[in-house]
Design an enzyme around this catalytic site. Structure first.
Site, short mmCIF file in Angstrom:
data_model
loop_
_atom_site.label_atom_id
_atom_site.label_comp_id
_atom_site.label_asym_id
_atom_site.label_seq_id
_atom_site.Cartn_x
_atom_site.Cartn_y
_atom_site.Cartn_z
N HIS A 174 -19.41 -17.80 58.92
CA HIS A 174 -19.51 -18.91 57.97
C HIS A 174 -19.15 -18.46 56.56
O HIS A 174 -19.69 -18.96 55.57
CB HIS A 174 -20.91 -19.55 58.01
CG HIS A 174 -21.19 -20.18 59.33
ND1 HIS A 174 -20.62 -21.37 59.73
CD2 HIS A 174 -21.90 -19.74 60.39
CE1 HIS A 174 -21.01 -21.65 60.96
NE2 HIS A 174 -21.77 -20.67 61.40
N SER A 229 -3.89 -30.68 80.91
CA SER A 229 -4.52 -29.35 80.87
C SER A 229 -5.06 -29.07 82.27
O SER A 229 -5.28 -30.00 83.05
CB SER A 229 -5.65 -29.33 79.84
OG SER A 229 -6.87 -29.57 80.48
N GLY A 244 -15.56 -23.87 73.63
CA GLY A 244 -16.89 -24.13 73.08
C GLY A 244 -17.80 -22.91 73.10
O GLY A 244 -19.01 -23.03 72.99
N SER A 258 -11.20 -21.12 70.84
CA SER A 258 -10.25 -21.68 71.80
C SER A 258 -9.38 -22.75 71.14
O SER A 258 -8.23 -22.93 71.51
CB SER A 258 -10.99 -22.27 73.00
OG SER A 258 -11.84 -23.31 72.57
N GLU A 274 -6.33 -29.08 63.02
CA GLU A 274 -7.75 -29.12 63.36
C GLU A 274 -8.59 -29.73 62.24
O GLU A 274 -9.46 -30.56 62.47
CB GLU A 274 -8.25 -27.69 63.68
CG GLU A 274 -9.72 -27.65 64.01
CD GLU A 274 -10.13 -26.46 64.86
OE1 GLU A 274 -9.27 -25.64 65.21
OE2 GLU A 274 -11.33 -26.37 65.17
N ASP A 295 -9.78 -18.48 62.14
CA ASP A 295 -9.33 -18.49 63.53
C ASP A 295 -7.81 -18.57 63.63
O ASP A 295 -7.19 -17.91 64.47
CB ASP A 295 -9.98 -19.67 64.28
CG ASP A 295 -11.49 -19.62 64.21
OD1 ASP A 295 -12.02 -18.56 63.81
OD2 ASP A 295 -12.14 -20.62 64.55
C1 GLA Z 1 -15.69 -21.89 63.37
C2 GLA Z 1 -14.62 -22.23 62.34
C3 GLA Z 1 -14.24 -20.99 61.54
C4 GLA Z 1 -15.50 -20.33 60.95
C5 GLA Z 1 -16.54 -20.10 62.03
C6 GLA Z 1 -17.84 -19.56 61.49
O1 GLA Z 1 -15.15 -21.02 64.31
O2 GLA Z 1 -13.47 -22.72 62.99
O3 GLA Z 1 -13.33 -21.34 60.53
O4 GLA Z 1 -15.99 -21.09 59.89
O5 GLA Z 1 -16.81 -21.29 62.73
O6 GLA Z 1 -17.68 -18.28 60.98
#
Ligand code: GLA
Length: 362
Positions: A34, A65, A111, A116, A149, A161
């Site tokens: 976070h 999928s 999840g 993913s 996203e 990510d």
């Molecule tokens: C999710 C979000 C990331 C990041 C994490 C927590 O994966 O997509 O951008 O904020 O939570 O570290």
């Protein structure tokens, strides 16, 4: 391997060969949870598991999928929302994608806190751009996947990510400073367990958005006292005491997590480089405690697995990813040959066997 399965799925579902395909990996975040939307550093590692997207031109968009019974048009639900988000974000980047058939196969559990969705958006953007005859520079690819996203699906994520899905190299963590965009590849050379809590989350409109809103509210309040503050990760330990006095208790706890996790993440990168596994493990445990008590993004199942891992002699463990379920990352130790290994444990295995020797499967 997801590559072959995506090609087969495309052939079976659409009775046609795919024209091209592309893939991207999931990730595990070693530490820096976070922090990407709070302007600090993160330390994710790409996983050896990937999502592959196989595509071909058609007269209208259809998506299949492996996990769904038949092809679906682009709508706002499930996988198709992400594909639709990518098509929209590519168009904003000046790339017009022709109507296409899209087949998705993935080895990244959904999840589970292993990104993913970024593996899906990056792989889809790569495949559809290729189909449109466009070349995407890596920065644009990160941006397209992020916008898909964040802006289109509506998950208020940061960029960690997408950055690791695009820039990640096997066996290396990326120390990504989100405020400046700087990236440093750090060799890992360790063996990890990924212990599944069995609890799955949905991020859209959920707790991630709520935490992000709390962070924004805390920042606005602190900027009244320190107008030069650009993000919460800039608060620093020297200001923390006063910051806690200025904030309601709950917001104070969120800020304390951001400040302590920012320091832990930079320290963790140094410990990883120095192969100081014991100290790194202790930092992971501290990080988990901070998620549990201050960020309140853990869950009872994860807390139990972290306790079990520590009791069984692992060097460290923490819940990884957004939280409220998903996977606990367990640090076993450095590997003599410098390779990086991940071993998956199902919820039942994790609860029963914990860290007993001989459990490795990956
Ligand atoms: C999710 C979000 C990331 C990041 C994490 C927590 O994966 O997509 O951008 O904020 O939570 O570290």
């Amino acid at each position: 391997m997801s590559r072959r399965r995506a090609a087969t799925l495309h052939r079976r579902a659409f009775a046609a060969e795919a024209e091209c395909s592309a893939s991207a990996p999931g990730r595990v975040n070693l530490i820096g949870e976070h922090i990407d939307y709070n302007g600090g550093p993160v330390l994710p590692i790409p996983l050896p598991w990937r999502t592959t997207v196989a595509v071909s031109r058609a007269t209208r968009f259809l998506v299949i999928s492996e996990l769904e019974p038949g092809p679906r048009p682009l709508d706002d639900t499930g996988y198709t929302a992400y594909v639709g988000g990518v098509v929209a974000a590519l168009s904003e980047a000046g790339i017009k994608v022709p109507p296409s058939r899209v087949a998705i196969a993935s080895d990244v559990p959904a999840g589970a806190g292993l990104a993913s969705s970024a593996a899906l958006t990056v792989a889809t953007a790569r495949a559809l751009a290729r189909l449109a005859g466009a070349r995407l520079p890596r920065e644009v690819l990160v941006d397209v996947a992020f916008r898909a996203e964040h802006d289109h699906v509506g998950v208020r994520c940061g960029r960690m990510d997408q950055v690791v899905a695009v820039h990640g190299r096997p066996g290396r963590a990326i120390l990504y400073e989100t405020a400046t965009g700087s990236m440093r590849q750090v060799p890992v050379g360790a063996s990890f367990g990924l212990w599944d809590t069995g609890v799955r989350h949905r991020l859209t409109g959920g707790l991630l958005d709520a935490r992000r809103a709390e962070c924004e509210s805390a920042l606005r309040r602190l900027q009244l006292r320190w107008p030069e503050l650009k993000c919460l990760a800039d608060v620093g330990p020297e200001l923390l005491g006063e910051a806690l006095h200025l904030l309601p208790t709950e917001l104070g706890r969120r800020v304390r997590h951001v400040v302590s996790e920012t320091a832990r993440t930079r320290r963790a990168a140094a410990l990883l480089e120095g192969r100081r596994w014991g100290e790194l493990g202790a930092l992971l445990l501290d990080g988990h405690r901070s998620l549990q008590r201050d960020y309140e993004s853990s869950c009872a199942e994860a807390d139990t697995l972290v306790r079990k891992a520590a009791k069984d002699g692992a060097l460290g463990a923490r819940l990884t990813g957004a939280g409220w379920g998903g996977v606990v990352l367990v640090l076993e130790g450095g590997t003599a040959e410098g390779r990086t290994r991940f071993a998956w444990k199902s919820p039942l295995q994790a609860a029963r066997e914990g860290n007993r020797p001989g459990w490795r499967n990956g």
